[in-house]
Design an enzyme around this catalytic site. Structure first.
Site, PDB file in Angstrom:
ATOM      1  N   LEU A  55       0.817  -1.212   0.000  1.00 31.94           N
ATOM      2  CA  LEU A  55       0.000   0.000   0.000  1.00 31.94           C
ATOM      3  C   LEU A  55       0.851   1.261   0.000  1.00 31.94           C
ATOM      4  O   LEU A  55       0.540   2.236  -0.690  1.00 31.94           O
ATOM      5  CB  LEU A  55      -0.910   0.019   1.233  1.00 31.94           C
ATOM      6  CG  LEU A  55      -2.046  -0.992   1.291  1.00 31.94           C
ATOM      7  CD1 LEU A  55      -2.726  -0.918   2.654  1.00 31.94           C
ATOM      8  CD2 LEU A  55      -3.061  -0.741   0.185  1.00 31.94           C
ATOM      9  N   TYR A 213      -3.368  -7.863  17.010  1.00 30.10           N
ATOM     10  CA  TYR A 213      -3.433  -7.025  15.805  1.00 30.10           C
ATOM     11  C   TYR A 213      -4.687  -6.163  15.830  1.00 30.10           C
ATOM     12  O   TYR A 213      -4.634  -4.947  15.581  1.00 30.10           O
ATOM     13  CB  TYR A 213      -3.423  -7.887  14.547  1.00 30.10           C
ATOM     14  CG  TYR A 213      -3.555  -7.064  13.278  1.00 30.10           C
ATOM     15  CD1 TYR A 213      -2.463  -6.356  12.783  1.00 30.10           C
ATOM     16  CD2 TYR A 213      -4.756  -6.993  12.579  1.00 30.10           C
ATOM     17  CE1 TYR A 213      -2.573  -5.587  11.634  1.00 30.10           C
ATOM     18  CE2 TYR A 213      -4.878  -6.229  11.424  1.00 30.10           C
ATOM     19  CZ  TYR A 213      -3.779  -5.531  10.959  1.00 30.10           C
ATOM     20  OH  TYR A 213      -3.899  -4.759   9.832  1.00 30.10           O
TER      21      TYR A 213
END
Length: 332
Positions: A55, A213
Site C-alpha cells: 500500500l 493485531y
C-alpha cells in the site's frame, strides 16, 4: 474431479469479471482523482511510513504523479532505495528536486520498533524540511508470533500504534506551522475484534496474535479521534481508514498449508484488492480537496463510514493517549 474443476472454473470466471469491472471503475475514479488533486499536491511534502512495498509504495507512486515531494520512511534502507530507483525510473523522476523536476522522492531510515530510531528520524526531518504537508502512518505488522520491540513493547502494539504515536507527536509542530496539513492513519476493519485491555496492554499475561493485531488497529482509531479533538482549530486534520483486503506481504507471518496455497492464491488473485486499489482511500485522504477541514472520521473506499461504539469511546481514547505518552517517553 469434475466437480472441483467446475468450482475452480466458476471462481476463475467470476473473478475475471469482477476484476474487469473493478479495473474499469478504478481507472475512471483514478483519472478524475488525479485531475482534482494534482493542483493541491504540487510541491507538497509527504511522509509515508512503510513506503517501499504494498500500500505504501502504491500511495507513494500516485502522490508522485501528482507532483508531490515524497519521503519514504522505511525500516530496510536497501529495500527502500531499490523501490525508490524503480519508482524514479517508472515515473521519470529526478533524484533530487530543482530545474524542471516535478515530483521528488527521498529515502529516510525509520524503524517503528525502535523509539530511538523514531526520534532520530524526526530530528533529521525537523532539521532538513521547512514544511510537512501530509503524514501518512501506513506501516504495520500483522499477526506475528509474540515478540517485543527494542523498548520492550509487544511488537504489534509497538509498531502499529506506539511508534506512530511518537512519530506523529514529534512532527506536530512542523505540521501545525505548515497548515493546512493532513495526517492519514491506516487502520483495518479487524479493529472490530479488538479490545483495549489496560490491565494487559503489553500482552504479558496472555497473547493472541489475531486479537493483538485487532487491538492495535482499534488503538489507531481511538488515537485518531483523540488527536482530532486536540488539533481542533489548528488547521491540521487527521483521518483514519481501512483499505480492505489487499494482496500485500503484510500476511507473511500467516501459515497456509502447502496443499491449500494454489486455491488461496487463486482466491486472492480473483477477489483481493491490488495494492493500487487498496491505496485509493489513503490517496484520497492525502490529496483530495473534497475533505478539506474534515477531521476525526473513519473512511473506506473513499467514503466516510461509521465505527462501533467502542471505537468512539472518548474516555478510553483519552486514557490510551495518556498511557501512550508515558510508554513512549513524552511524559515521565
Amino acid at each position: 474431479m469434475a466437480a472441483t474443476a467446475v468450482v475452480l472454473a466458476a471462481a476463475l470466471g467470476g473473478g475475471l469479471l469482477l476484476i474487469a469491472r473493478r479495473v474499469w471503475l478504478a481507472a475512471g475514479k483514478a483519472k478524475r482523482s488525479v485531475v482534482a488533486a494534482a493542483a493541491w499536491m504540487e510541491g507538497k511534502t509527504v511522509i509515508i511510513t512503510g513506503a517501499n512495498s504494498g500500500l505504501g509504495r502504491a500511495t507513494a507512486a500516485e502522490l508522485l504523479r501528482r507532483h508531490a515531494r515524497v519521503i519514504m520512511a522505511c525500516r530496510d534502507r536497501d529495500r527502500a532505495e531499490e523501490a525508490a530507483r524503480e519508482l524514479r525510473a517508472e515515473l521519470g523522476l529526478c533524484s533530487r528536486g530543482g530545474g524542471e523536476c516535478r515530483g521528488e522522492l527521498l529515502v529516510r531510515e525509520l524503524d517503528l520498533a525502535s523509539l530511538r530510531s523514531v526520534r532520530n528520524f524526526c530530528q533529521r526531518v525537523l532539521q532538513e524540511e521547512p514544511r510537512l504537508d501530509v503524514l501518512i502512518n501506513n506501516a504495520g505488522i500483522f499477526q506475528c508470533p509474540y515478540m517485543k520491540t527494542e523498548d520492550g513493547f509487544e511488537m504489534q502494539l509497538g509498531v502499529n500504534h506506539l511508534g506512530h504515536f511518537l512519530l506523529t507527536n514529534l512532527l506536530l509542530g512542523l505540521l501545525k506551522s505548515s497548515a493546512p496539513s493532513r495526517i492519514v492513519v491506516v487502520s483495518s476493519k479487524l479493529y472490530k475484534y479488538g479490545e483495549i485491555n489496560f490491565d494487559d496492554l503489553n500482552s504479558e499475561l496472555s497473547y493472541n496474535k489475531s486479537f493483538a493485531y485487532s487491538r492495535s488497529k482499534l488503538a489507531n482509531i481511538l488515537f485518531t479521534r483523540e488527536l482530532a479533538r486536540r488539533l481542533d482549530g489548528t488547521g491540521v486534520t487527521v483521518n483514519v481508514l481501512h483499505p480492505g483486503i489487499v494482496r500485500t506481504n503484510l500476511g507473511r507471518h500467516i501459515h497456509i498449508p502447502l496443499l491449500a496455497k494454489p486455491l488461496f492464491n487463486l482466491v486472492s488473485w480473483a477477489f483481493f484488492k491490488t495494492p493500487l486499489e487498496g491505496a485509493q482511500t489513503s490517496i484520497y485522504l492525502a490529496s483530495s480537496p473534497d475533505i478539506e477541514g474534515v477531521s476525526g472520521k473513519y473512511f473506506g473506499d473513499c467514503k466516510e463510514e461509521q465505527v462501533l461504539p467502542k471505537a468512539m469511546d472518548a474516555l478510553v481514547a483519552r486514557k490510551l493517549w495518556d498511557i501512550s505518552e508515558v510508554m513512549v517517553g513524552l511524559l515521565k
